[in-house]
Design an enzyme around this catalytic site. Structure first.
Site, PDB file in Angstrom:
ATOM      1  N   GLU A   1       3.197   4.528 -20.957  1.00 27.63           N
ATOM      2  CA  GLU A   1       4.428   4.004 -20.344  1.00 27.63           C
ATOM      3  C   GLU A   1       4.362   2.476 -20.166  1.00 27.63           C
ATOM      4  OE1 GLU A   1       5.318   6.200 -16.751  1.00 27.63           O
ATOM      5  OE2 GLU A   1       5.200   8.114 -17.805  1.00 27.63           O
ATOM      6  N   PHE A   2       3.248   1.895 -20.623  1.00 30.97           N
ATOM      7  CA  PHE A   2       2.986   0.467 -20.421  1.00 30.97           C
ATOM      8  C   PHE A   2       4.163  -0.427 -20.852  1.00 30.97           C
ATOM      9  CE2 PHE A   2       1.353  -3.568 -22.025  1.00 30.97           C
ATOM     10  CZ  PHE A   2       0.558  -4.018 -20.996  1.00 30.97           C
TER      11      PHE A   2
ATOM     12  N   ASP B   1      -0.008   2.410  -2.678  1.00 34.22           N
ATOM     13  CA  ASP B   1       0.262   1.257  -3.546  1.00 34.22           C
ATOM     14  C   ASP B   1      -0.969   0.351  -3.493  1.00 34.22           C
ATOM     15  OD1 ASP B   1       1.130  -1.213  -4.597  1.00 34.22           O
ATOM     16  OD2 ASP B   1       3.194  -0.818  -3.989  1.00 34.22           O
ATOM     17  N   VAL B   2      -1.621   0.153  -4.633  1.00 34.59           N
ATOM     18  CA  VAL B   2      -2.874  -0.623  -4.613  1.00 34.59           C
ATOM     19  C   VAL B   2      -2.652  -2.089  -4.234  1.00 34.59           C
ATOM     20  CG1 VAL B   2      -4.050   0.862  -6.321  1.00 34.59           C
ATOM     21  CG2 VAL B   2      -2.869  -1.213  -7.095  1.00 34.59           C
TER      22      VAL B   2
ATOM     23  N   TYR C   1      -0.138 -11.940 -17.674  1.00 30.78           N
ATOM     24  CA  TYR C   1      -0.826 -10.660 -17.917  1.00 30.78           C
ATOM     25  C   TYR C   1      -2.216 -10.923 -18.511  1.00 30.78           C
ATOM     26  CZ  TYR C   1      -2.092  -6.040 -19.602  1.00 30.78           C
ATOM     27  OH  TYR C   1      -2.776  -4.862 -19.824  1.00 30.78           O
TER      28      TYR C   1
ATOM     29  N   ASN D   1      -8.050   1.704 -12.909  1.00 33.59           N
ATOM     30  CA  ASN D   1      -7.180   1.775 -14.079  1.00 33.59           C
ATOM     31  C   ASN D   1      -5.755   1.313 -13.775  1.00 33.59           C
ATOM     32  OD1 ASN D   1      -6.036   3.129 -16.671  1.00 33.59           O
ATOM     33  ND2 ASN D   1      -4.990   4.197 -14.998  1.00 33.59           N
TER      34      ASN D   1
ATOM     35  N   ARG E   1       3.502   7.718  -7.418  1.00 30.89           N
ATOM     36  CA  ARG E   1       4.438   8.832  -7.634  1.00 30.89           C
ATOM     37  C   ARG E   1       3.780  10.158  -7.240  1.00 30.89           C
ATOM     38  NH1 ARG E   1       6.227   6.772 -13.545  1.00 30.89           N
ATOM     39  NH2 ARG E   1       4.064   6.058 -13.457  1.00 30.89           N
TER      40      ARG E   1
ATOM     41  N   GLY F   1      -7.227  -2.167 -26.978  1.00 33.67           N
ATOM     42  CA  GLY F   1      -6.085  -2.831 -27.633  1.00 33.67           C
ATOM     43  C   GLY F   1      -4.846  -2.004 -27.366  1.00 33.67           C
TER      44      GLY F   1
HETATM   45  P1  NDP Z   1       1.043   3.299 -17.643  1.00 34.70           P
HETATM   46  O1  NDP Z   1       2.233   2.474 -17.290  1.00 34.70           O
HETATM   47  O2  NDP Z   1       1.251   4.564 -18.394  1.00 34.70           O
HETATM   48  O3  NDP Z   1       0.188   3.629 -16.331  1.00 34.70           O
HETATM   49  C1  NDP Z   1       0.049   2.712 -15.287  1.00 34.70           C
HETATM   50  C2  NDP Z   1      -0.497   3.431 -14.062  1.00 34.70           C
HETATM   51  O4  NDP Z   1      -0.709   2.455 -13.027  1.00 34.70           O
HETATM   52  C3  NDP Z   1       0.448   4.470 -13.522  1.00 34.70           C
HETATM   53  O5  NDP Z   1      -0.257   5.643 -13.193  1.00 34.70           O
HETATM   54  C4  NDP Z   1       1.028   3.824 -12.276  1.00 34.70           C
HETATM   55  O6  NDP Z   1       1.281   4.812 -11.280  1.00 34.70           O
HETATM   56  C5  NDP Z   1      -0.131   2.949 -11.822  1.00 34.70           C
HETATM   57  N1  NDP Z   1       0.381   1.867 -10.989  1.00 34.70           N
HETATM   58  C6  NDP Z   1       1.248   0.897 -11.363  1.00 34.70           C
HETATM   59  N2  NDP Z   1       1.547   0.123 -10.313  1.00 34.70           N
HETATM   60  C7  NDP Z   1       0.856   0.638  -9.243  1.00 34.70           C
HETATM   61  C8  NDP Z   1       0.763   0.275  -7.879  1.00 34.70           C
HETATM   62  N3  NDP Z   1       1.428  -0.791  -7.397  1.00 34.70           N
HETATM   63  N4  NDP Z   1      -0.034   0.996  -7.078  1.00 34.70           N
HETATM   64  C9  NDP Z   1      -0.710   2.066  -7.566  1.00 34.70           C
HETATM   65  N5  NDP Z   1      -0.682   2.446  -8.851  1.00 34.70           N
HETATM   66  C10 NDP Z   1       0.108   1.737  -9.681  1.00 34.70           C
HETATM   67  O7  NDP Z   1       0.096   2.318 -18.457  1.00 34.70           O
HETATM   68  P2  NDP Z   1      -1.365   2.498 -19.111  1.00 34.70           P
HETATM   69  O8  NDP Z   1      -1.891   3.855 -18.915  1.00 34.70           O
HETATM   70  O9  NDP Z   1      -1.275   1.955 -20.464  1.00 34.70           O
HETATM   71  O10 NDP Z   1      -2.161   1.454 -18.227  1.00 34.70           O
HETATM   72  C11 NDP Z   1      -3.388   1.758 -17.579  1.00 34.70           C
HETATM   73  C12 NDP Z   1      -4.282   0.531 -17.627  1.00 34.70           C
HETATM   74  O11 NDP Z   1      -4.605   0.236 -18.989  1.00 34.70           O
HETATM   75  C13 NDP Z   1      -3.643  -0.739 -17.070  1.00 34.70           C
HETATM   76  O12 NDP Z   1      -4.614  -1.438 -16.322  1.00 34.70           O
HETATM   77  C14 NDP Z   1      -3.271  -1.529 -18.329  1.00 34.70           C
HETATM   78  O13 NDP Z   1      -3.236  -2.911 -18.084  1.00 34.70           O
HETATM   79  C15 NDP Z   1      -4.427  -1.136 -19.233  1.00 34.70           C
HETATM   80  N6  NDP Z   1      -4.239  -1.345 -20.665  1.00 34.70           N
HETATM   81  C16 NDP Z   1      -3.178  -0.750 -21.315  1.00 34.70           C
HETATM   82  C17 NDP Z   1      -3.038  -0.947 -22.680  1.00 34.70           C
HETATM   83  C18 NDP Z   1      -1.874  -0.402 -23.433  1.00 34.70           C
HETATM   84  O14 NDP Z   1      -1.619  -0.862 -24.574  1.00 34.70           O
HETATM   85  N7  NDP Z   1      -1.151   0.576 -22.921  1.00 34.70           N
HETATM   86  C19 NDP Z   1      -4.008  -1.725 -23.435  1.00 34.70           C
HETATM   87  C20 NDP Z   1      -5.066  -2.282 -22.648  1.00 34.70           C
HETATM   88  C21 NDP Z   1      -5.180  -2.077 -21.323  1.00 34.70           C
HETATM   89  P3  NDP Z   1       2.544   4.791 -10.279  1.00 34.70           P
HETATM   90  O15 NDP Z   1       3.655   4.085 -10.971  1.00 34.70           O
HETATM   91  O16 NDP Z   1       2.819   6.248 -10.040  1.00 34.70           O
HETATM   92  O17 NDP Z   1       2.056   4.100  -9.058  1.00 34.70           O
HETATM   93  C1  8X3 Z   2      -2.130  -4.063 -23.146  1.00 33.69           C
HETATM   94  C2  8X3 Z   2      -2.210  -4.415 -24.583  1.00 33.69           C
HETATM   95  O1  8X3 Z   2      -1.460  -6.142 -26.302  1.00 33.69           O
HETATM   96  O2  8X3 Z   2       0.259  -5.103 -24.957  1.00 33.69           O
HETATM   97  O3  8X3 Z   2      -3.165  -4.629 -22.423  1.00 33.69           O
HETATM   98  O4  8X3 Z   2      -1.231  -6.728 -23.986  1.00 33.69           O
HETATM   99  S1  8X3 Z   2      -1.105  -5.676 -24.955  1.00 33.69           S
END
Ligand code: NDP
Ligand code: 8X3
Length: 250
Positions: A186-187, A57-58, A150, A84, A34, A181
């Site tokens: 936005e996850f 896009d990764v 996942y 990340n 974005r 954890g």
């Molecule tokens: P968000 O959804 O808030 O952020 C995800 C980020 O990943 C966004 O900036 C998004 O950017 C980017 N992203 C997604 N798809 C793509 C793509 N195809 N190419 C490039 N960038 C991409 O989630 P979190 O901040 O929570 O997640 C960050 C990391 O933390 C992830 O790896 C997640 O698995 C991990 N995590 C999260 C937890 C949670 O409870 N929230 C717990 C443990 C781990 P954009 O869409 O602009 O490309």
């Molecule tokens: C994200 C945490 O518990 O939703 O990695 O899988 S959980």
């Protein structure tokens, strides 16, 4: 000043980490799909440090390679890579799994991390300097029902952290994996495809981690002296004891 490249800087943990590192002597390369969000964040952080943005896009190898190659010469010596970018897509028993969701998670959480690492590593190796931090998850350490793909991708991240450390330590490159954890970002909106009610429920009735909590830890890991590597770290909300044990009042 060191240069940090952050994937997934448009929201959640990546965005909070960009904010944390901006005041800790890092120049920032902010990545995500974005582009508008990247631009807004870049302008906000420009008062603290130099910032450049890369929208790609990764999951697409050529996009990753072209984006990294497009960096101006004085941005190419990346010191810190924060892998990340990642998400969950869906939450279903394996027999009902959506194939497109599986492909998306594997391409994003595993292959994307590999593509970006592969693109950044040659310059780190040439300089004998670098640090890669992967964002794994508690979900990669412990299974939970319906987490199947996942959890598997995050387990792969943990194993890649361990094996990459073996490949890279002789090149003076640190590899760390941070496993959070539950963090409210936005996850869950992404996992549940925009279903705000379902996403909100994930964080109700207890105190989850915030993106800032995780960012502070990432910044700590990234700023240890060069001879110190925090190899693996599990970061939980106090209200969470295990993947399926959350102290909910509801
Ligand atoms: P968000 O959804 O808030 O952020 C995800 C980020 O990943 C966004 O900036 C998004 O950017 C980017 N992203 C997604 N798809 C793509 C793509 N195809 N190419 C490039 N960038 C991409 O989630 P979190 O901040 O929570 O997640 C960050 C990391 O933390 C992830 O790896 C997640 O698995 C991990 N995590 C999260 C937890 C949670 O409870 N929230 C717990 C443990 C781990 P954009 O869409 O602009 O490309
Ligand atoms: C994200 C945490 O518990 O939703 O990695 O899988 S959980």
């Amino acid at each position: 000043m060191r240069i940090a490249l952050i994937t997934g800087a448009t929201s959640g943990i990546g965005l909070a980490t960009a904010e944390a590192l901006a005041t800790q002597n890092f120049k920032l390369i902010l990545c995500g799909r974005r582009a508008e969000r990247l631009q807004v964040l870049a302008e906000k952080l420009a008062v603290h440090t130099e910032v450049c943005t890369l929208s790609f896009d990764v999951r697409i190898h050529t996009e990753v390679e072209n984006a990294i190659a497009s960096l101006p010469t004085d941005w190419q010596n990346i010191d810190l890579l924060l892998n990340n970018a990642g998400n969950a897509h869906g939450l279903s028993p394996i027999q009902e799994g959506n194939i497109a969701d599986w492909e998306n998670m594997i391409d994003l959480n595993v292959k994307g991390l590999l593509y970006v690492s592969r693109a950044v590593l040659p310059a780190m190796i040439a300089r004998r300097q670098g640090h890669i931090i992967h964002i794994g998850s508690l979900a990669g350490q412990e299974a939970y029902p319906n987490g199947n793909v996942y959890c598997a991708t995050k387990s792969a991240v943990a194993m890649l952290g361990a094996t990459m450390r073996m490949d890279l330590f002789k090149h003076n490159i640190r590899v760390s994996t941070i496993n959070p954890g539950l963090v409210e970002t936005e996850f869950s909106m992404v996992r549940f495809k925009g279903d705000t009610a379902r996403a909100g429920k994930v964080y109700e009735g207890y105190t989850s981690l915030t993106a800032q909590d995780v960012a502070e830890v990432i910044a700590f890991v990234a700023t240890r002296p060069a001879h110190v590597n925090i190899a693996e770290l599990l970061l939980l909300p106090t209200d969470q004891a295990a993947a399926t044990m959350v102290n909910k009042t509801l």
